[in-house]
Motif scaffolding. Sequence first.
Motif, short mmCIF file in Angstrom:
data_model
loop_
_atom_site.label_atom_id
_atom_site.label_comp_id
_atom_site.label_asym_id
_atom_site.label_seq_id
_atom_site.Cartn_x
_atom_site.Cartn_y
_atom_site.Cartn_z
N PHE A 144 1.11 -1.36 0.04
CA PHE A 144 -0.09 -0.30 0.15
C PHE A 144 0.87 1.01 -0.10
O PHE A 144 -0.13 2.37 -0.25
N PHE A 145 2.20 1.36 0.14
CA PHE A 145 3.50 2.49 0.35
C PHE A 145 3.04 2.59 -1.25
O PHE A 145 2.79 4.24 -1.61
N PHE A 146 3.03 2.10 -1.94
CA PHE A 146 3.55 2.24 -3.27
C PHE A 146 1.91 3.40 -3.91
O PHE A 146 1.92 4.14 -4.55
N PHE A 147 0.90 2.81 -3.35
CA PHE A 147 -0.60 3.25 -3.70
C PHE A 147 -0.52 3.94 -3.07
O PHE A 147 -0.94 5.84 -3.78
N ALA A 148 0.00 4.73 -1.86
CA ALA A 148 -0.29 5.98 -1.56
C ALA A 148 0.79 6.91 -2.05
O ALA A 148 0.80 8.12 -1.94
N PHE A 149 1.72 6.80 -2.15
CA PHE A 149 2.71 7.56 -2.67
C PHE A 149 2.98 8.24 -3.96
O PHE A 149 2.90 9.35 -4.43
N PHE A 150 2.50 7.34 -4.89
CA PHE A 150 2.41 7.43 -6.83
C PHE A 150 0.96 7.67 -6.85
O PHE A 150 1.27 8.64 -8.22
N TRP A 151 0.48 7.35 -6.49
CA TRP A 151 -1.50 8.13 -7.12
C TRP A 151 -1.51 8.97 -6.04
O TRP A 151 -2.96 9.15 -6.20
N ILE A 152 -2.18 8.44 -4.90
CA ILE A 152 -2.96 9.72 -3.78
C ILE A 152 -1.82 10.49 -3.26
O ILE A 152 -3.03 11.72 -3.46
N MET A 153 -1.15 10.80 -2.52
CA MET A 153 -0.64 11.93 -2.60
C MET A 153 -0.61 13.80 -2.96
O MET A 153 -0.05 13.18 -4.16
N PRO A 154 -0.66 14.25 -3.03
CA PRO A 154 -0.89 15.57 -3.88
C PRO A 154 0.68 16.18 -4.04
O PRO A 154 1.48 15.71 -3.11
N GLN A 155 0.92 16.73 -4.95
CA GLN A 155 2.15 17.89 -5.05
C GLN A 155 2.35 18.51 -4.10
O GLN A 155 1.30 19.10 -3.41
N PRO A 156 4.12 18.57 -3.64
CA PRO A 156 4.11 19.25 -2.28
C PRO A 156 3.80 20.99 -3.10
O PRO A 156 4.15 21.08 -3.54
N ASP A 157 4.67 21.75 -1.85
CA ASP A 157 4.99 22.62 -1.73
C ASP A 157 5.76 23.23 -2.53
O ASP A 157 6.69 22.78 -2.61
N PRO A 158 6.03 23.95 -4.03
CA PRO A 158 6.59 23.86 -4.81
C PRO A 158 8.12 24.48 -4.42
O PRO A 158 9.78 24.51 -4.81
N ILE A 159 7.63 25.32 -3.52
CA ILE A 159 8.90 26.43 -3.32
C ILE A 159 10.20 25.31 -2.34
O ILE A 159 10.85 25.64 -2.03
N LEU A 160 8.89 24.78 -1.16
CA LEU A 160 9.81 24.15 -0.37
C LEU A 160 10.03 22.60 -0.72
O LEU A 160 11.74 22.43 -0.62
N VAL A 161 9.91 21.99 -1.80
CA VAL A 161 10.25 20.44 -3.35
C VAL A 161 11.85 21.77 -3.35
O VAL A 161 12.53 21.34 -3.87
N SER A 162 11.60 23.10 -3.59
CA SER A 162 13.20 23.65 -4.54
C SER A 162 14.18 23.86 -3.73
O SER A 162 15.20 23.80 -4.03
N GLN A 163 13.65 23.64 -2.26
CA GLN A 163 14.86 23.67 -1.50
C GLN A 163 15.52 22.20 -0.41
O GLN A 163 16.31 22.37 -0.22
N SER A 164 15.08 20.75 -0.85
CA SER A 164 14.96 20.03 -1.19
C SER A 164 15.66 19.41 -1.95
O SER A 164 14.88 18.92 -2.94
N SER A 165 16.45 18.31 -2.16
CA SER A 165 17.03 17.20 -2.88
C SER A 165 17.27 16.33 -3.04
O SER A 165 16.36 15.20 -3.92
#
Length: 452
Positions: free
Chosen positions: A192-213
Amino acid sequence: MAAGNSLDEEREFDPESVIRTQASSPTTSSRSRLFAAFWIYGLINNVLYVIILSAALDLVGANVPKATVLLADVMPSFFVKLTAPFYIHRIAYKVRIFMLVALSLFGMQCVALTSSISARLFGVVLASLSSGLGELTFLQLTHFYSPLSMAAFSSGTGGAGLVGSFLYLVATTWLRLSVRGTIFASSLLPLFFFFAFFWIMPQPDPILVSQSSTFAAARAPAYSLLRYEDPGAPASESIITNPPANDQASLGSGIGFSKAPSLEQVMESMSKTLSRLGPLFVPYMLPLMLVYIGEYVINQGVSPTLLFPIEEMPFTYYRDVYVTYGTLYQLGVFISRSSSHFVRIRKLYAPAALQLVNLVILIAQSMYSFIPNVYIIMIIIFYEGLLGGAAYINTFLLVSESVAIEDREFAMGAVGVSDSGGIVIAGTICLYLETYLCSYQKANGKPYCGMT
């Protein structure tokens, strides 16, 4: 926050949409998906851990301290959390998800399909590695989302305790299904990890994403790295959507870097990491550790000895008492971990002190039997779970509210070391405490300890 898009699509940052996203509140659909994804993370990551502890008596027998299973179930997890701040940023979140599934799937099947205690404990170790990496990963992921993600993850971990212990109770105590079949079926849950991570979880805050490798490479490898200049704005106010140059390699693979660091760089990095851990210890890590020491000494060292004559209890076998105590404890954890919207605790040493009082009372009961029946013991065990769950959620909420945003991702992972550290200490104590309490009871005319 973009929602509803396939994670495999080619996408690029639109700076104007970033501004609109930051200015508007998340949609109901996005919030629902966020809650569902992190609730599943918490549920699946902890449910195998709970099932293993619920099965401790069945896995090693009545005469082996249950703390043996506890230590096998928590030591690898503790090691991962203890060392992770030094390397975890080099592993993309997507890679971690595949690691979690592989470790837990193989580990639980090893527990189910082998007969020797050593082989079963090896399977427990693999599942524990997955659990430690998973908790660290999902706590860090909450940094990229609203506080709803933390509430959902905490509720899911509480639900894992209730679901895992209750299902094991129903399957092996009420339905009398085999322990082997029950554990084998549970080994499929990490998918179920695959299901939650790749299909359910929405996109994150793009500014925070740009700060994380680690995040950008994991969830959105197709993001274009753009530099957006607003022609009408001063240069200092331009919106920069590409991360620093030294993160570019990590964005490509999530685990790579341009060249191997020197020994001097490694030592400097370790020194900086330790200096960042220091301010977190007294206000957050120590009280959470004390709570976990108290509750796990109770659960694994004292509760197996909290017995009455079988005819005075609503059970057929003595092993059912241990499983029932575990279920009541997890029910309390679930309720309190799901209650942060209604009850907040900001003085973290209060639940720690109350939990240690519980420990003293139950050790005294094991030795002197002053509580008249098992039902009062059940209420205390339930209350113990309430304290443990409340300490957990309120600690991480305070971290998310109090720690500076640039240090928050690190802090969420680092503070997670304290619960596992508390459990390790508790397990070491229980190796001797359970044996001592059983011997004390038998020497004083109470032969129930060790019966099944």
